[in-house]
Design a protein around this motif. Structure first.
Motif, mmCIF file in Angstrom:
data_model
loop_
_atom_site.group_PDB
_atom_site.id
_atom_site.type_symbol
_atom_site.label_atom_id
_atom_site.label_comp_id
_atom_site.label_asym_id
_atom_site.label_seq_id
_atom_site.Cartn_x
_atom_site.Cartn_y
_atom_site.Cartn_z
ATOM 1 N N VAL A 35 -17.194 76.071 -28.375
ATOM 2 C CA VAL A 35 -17.274 77.033 -27.287
ATOM 3 C C VAL A 35 -16.196 78.082 -27.501
ATOM 4 O O VAL A 35 -15.249 77.876 -28.265
ATOM 5 N N SER A 36 -16.318 79.183 -26.839
ATOM 6 C CA SER A 36 -15.313 80.222 -26.956
ATOM 7 C C SER A 36 -14.141 79.909 -26.043
ATOM 8 O O SER A 36 -14.275 79.239 -25.006
ATOM 9 N N SER A 37 -12.983 80.399 -26.439
ATOM 10 C CA SER A 37 -11.802 80.214 -25.589
ATOM 11 C C SER A 37 -11.962 80.938 -24.264
ATOM 12 O O SER A 37 -11.412 80.516 -23.240
ATOM 13 N N ALA A 38 -12.746 82.028 -24.253
ATOM 14 C CA ALA A 38 -13.000 82.742 -23.002
ATOM 15 C C ALA A 38 -13.807 81.876 -22.034
ATOM 16 O O ALA A 38 -13.584 81.914 -20.814
ATOM 17 N N TRP A 39 -14.743 81.076 -22.565
ATOM 18 C CA TRP A 39 -15.524 80.187 -21.689
ATOM 19 C C TRP A 39 -14.630 79.121 -21.070
ATOM 20 O O TRP A 39 -14.756 78.797 -19.880
ATOM 21 N N LEU A 40 -13.705 78.565 -21.849
ATOM 22 C CA LEU A 40 -12.776 77.580 -21.299
ATOM 23 C C LEU A 40 -11.879 78.203 -20.245
ATOM 24 O O LEU A 40 -11.605 77.597 -19.199
ATOM 25 N N GLY A 46 -17.428 67.929 -17.515
ATOM 26 C CA GLY A 46 -18.141 68.196 -16.272
ATOM 27 C C GLY A 46 -18.819 69.540 -16.177
ATOM 28 O O GLY A 46 -19.438 69.834 -15.143
ATOM 29 N N THR A 47 -18.741 70.376 -17.183
ATOM 30 C CA THR A 47 -19.370 71.694 -17.165
ATOM 31 C C THR A 47 -20.138 71.884 -18.462
ATOM 32 O O THR A 47 -19.611 71.593 -19.541
ATOM 33 N N ARG A 48 -21.347 72.386 -18.330
ATOM 34 C CA ARG A 48 -22.196 72.535 -19.515
ATOM 35 C C ARG A 48 -22.065 73.940 -20.088
ATOM 36 O O ARG A 48 -22.151 74.939 -19.356
ATOM 37 N N PRO A 49 -21.850 74.056 -21.397
ATOM 38 C CA PRO A 49 -21.817 75.386 -22.022
ATOM 39 C C PRO A 49 -23.170 76.067 -21.896
ATOM 40 O O PRO A 49 -24.212 75.414 -21.843
ATOM 41 N N PRO A 50 -23.191 77.389 -21.827
ATOM 42 C CA PRO A 50 -24.464 78.096 -21.657
ATOM 43 C C PRO A 50 -25.361 77.942 -22.875
ATOM 44 O O PRO A 50 -24.901 77.885 -24.015
ATOM 45 N N GLU A 51 -26.651 77.899 -22.612
ATOM 46 C CA GLU A 51 -27.633 77.817 -23.683
ATOM 47 C C GLU A 51 -27.851 79.203 -24.296
ATOM 48 O O GLU A 51 -27.808 80.214 -23.592
ATOM 49 N N PRO A 52 -28.069 79.270 -25.602
ATOM 50 C CA PRO A 52 -28.344 80.583 -26.213
ATOM 51 C C PRO A 52 -29.718 81.093 -25.810
ATOM 52 O O PRO A 52 -30.640 80.317 -25.540
ATOM 53 N N THR A 53 -29.855 82.390 -25.759
ATOM 54 C CA THR A 53 -31.146 82.984 -25.427
ATOM 55 C C THR A 53 -32.125 82.794 -26.577
ATOM 56 O O THR A 53 -31.747 82.510 -27.707
ATOM 57 N N GLN A 54 -33.399 82.933 -26.283
ATOM 58 C CA GLN A 54 -34.417 82.745 -27.307
ATOM 59 C C GLN A 54 -34.363 83.832 -28.370
ATOM 60 O O GLN A 54 -34.697 83.590 -29.525
ATOM 61 N N GLU A 55 -33.940 85.035 -27.984
ATOM 62 C CA GLU A 55 -33.890 86.122 -28.952
ATOM 63 C C GLU A 55 -32.714 85.981 -29.905
ATOM 64 O O GLU A 55 -32.802 86.326 -31.083
ATOM 65 N N MET A 104 -22.727 66.380 -24.548
ATOM 66 C CA MET A 104 -21.461 65.666 -24.656
ATOM 67 C C MET A 104 -20.342 66.421 -23.940
ATOM 68 O O MET A 104 -19.523 65.817 -23.240
ATOM 69 N N VAL A 105 -20.312 67.744 -24.080
ATOM 70 C CA VAL A 105 -19.293 68.536 -23.392
ATOM 71 C C VAL A 105 -19.432 68.389 -21.883
ATOM 72 O O VAL A 105 -18.447 68.216 -21.157
ATOM 73 N N GLU A 106 -20.660 68.445 -21.398
ATOM 74 C CA GLU A 106 -20.884 68.295 -19.957
ATOM 75 C C GLU A 106 -20.473 66.921 -19.468
ATOM 76 O O GLU A 106 -19.932 66.771 -18.357
ATOM 77 N N LEU A 107 -20.702 65.896 -20.266
ATOM 78 C CA LEU A 107 -20.342 64.542 -19.872
ATOM 79 C C LEU A 107 -18.832 64.362 -19.775
ATOM 80 O O LEU A 107 -18.339 63.655 -18.888
ATOM 81 N N ILE A 108 -18.074 65.008 -20.662
ATOM 82 C CA ILE A 108 -16.631 64.772 -20.726
ATOM 83 C C ILE A 108 -15.859 65.683 -19.776
ATOM 84 O O ILE A 108 -14.951 65.227 -19.059
#
Length: 289
Positions: free
Chosen positions: A213-218, A195-204, A189-193
């Motif tokens: 999302v974090s304010s730093a990512w924005l 245009g940028t997709r938040p990073p996926e969490p690692t498996q660990e 949904m974030v990517e659709l609105i």
């Protein structure tokens, strides 16, 4: 409804001589089994969170404050003023925990104005004003959470919808603001609105931010809109700016760093439809919570 089907045709006989003879068992009440109890009859009801939060509210807690009868000692146990005055604890002044807004671009103004947030955007576009930590602490010390008012020497002071409308310029009429609470697919949904997709969490590592999302990512992805950006790209940057304004200032996370996506579906609507919601009422209710 079934009980009233034959109600109009039922006419009981009030003459006891017309009643049929009864040859069954006779029941005699035993007065010794009656509970000798006075007071109001207790009723069974469902318990909720308020009952759990009020545990320990006994006779010693229910009495009013000896010096200020309007205040309940139950709410003073963890209050800053009680800890400082009665227990003698030394507490430092409070400091506001927030972050800077994204860089403002005047190309956002038409979109933000159609959504009804331009008056508030003009207030925060250059950064938040300087806060008086001592005044902020004094207001917190005099805040009564049980009735949502400030107890000042001059009397009680309450924040109203008129204050929200006059200070923040937010609409107090319109549809209720109801955020989405289903976390499944929120990155899509974030990517659709925006245009940028938040990073996926690692498996660990576990997904520590499933609701935002974090304010730093924005800030990393939407700090400055390209000068040669086309109209739909400008609108995406404007939505990201508005997202941080709503999720970071009006409805902040307790950590002060996470911007919730729950309100993003409302912000992703047509700009005119965003302004149809009562954002002022939702803001006031959020701070009363």
């Amino acid at each position: 409804m079934a009980l009233k089907t034959w109600e109009s045709t039922f006419a009981p006989s009030l003459d006891a001589s017309q009643w049929p003879e009864y040859n069954g068992d006779e029941y005699v009440p035993d007065c010794g089994l009656l509970k000798q109890k006075t007071g109001r009859r207790k009723r069974k009801r469902l318990r909720n969170e308020m009952d759990d939060s009020s545990k320990g509210y006994g006779e010693d807690m229910a009495m009013a404050h000896p010096d200020y009868p309007l205040l309940e000692t139950f709410y003073d146990r963890e209050h800053r003023a009680h800890l400082m005055v009665d227990d003698g604890e030394v507490l430092s002044p409070l400091r506001i925990h927030t972050h800077s807004p994204l860089r403002w671009d005047e190309r956002y103004a038409p979109c933000i104005g159609r959504a009804g947030f331009l008056p508030l955007a003009r207030l925060v576009m250059t950064g938040l004003p300087m806060f008086d930590n001592a005044a902020l602490t004094a207001l917190v010390d005099r805040w009564r959470s049980e009735i949502h008012t400030f107890h000042l020497p001059c009397g009680e002071l309450m924040v109203t919808l008129q204050d929200v409308a006059m200070i923040l310029g937010l609409p107090v009429d319109g549809q209720p603001v109801c955020g989405n609470v289903q976390p499944a697919g929120w990155r899509d949904m974030v990517e659709l609105i925006v245009g940028t997709r938040p990073p996926e969490p690692t498996q660990e590592a576990k997904d520590k931010k499933p609701l935002g999302v974090s304010s730093a990512w924005l800030a990393q992805n939407f700090t400055e809109c390209p000068h040669d950006a086309v109209e739909h790209v400008v609108e995406r940057y404007a939505r990201a700016w508005l997202w941080l304004l709503v999720g970071g200032y009006l409805f902040p996370d307790r950590t002060g760093n996470t911007v919730s996506w729950m309100y993003l579906p409302l912000l992703g609507k047509e700009w005119e439809n965003v302004g149809l919601y009562s954002w002022g009422s939702a803001t006031l209710a959020f701070y009363f919570d």
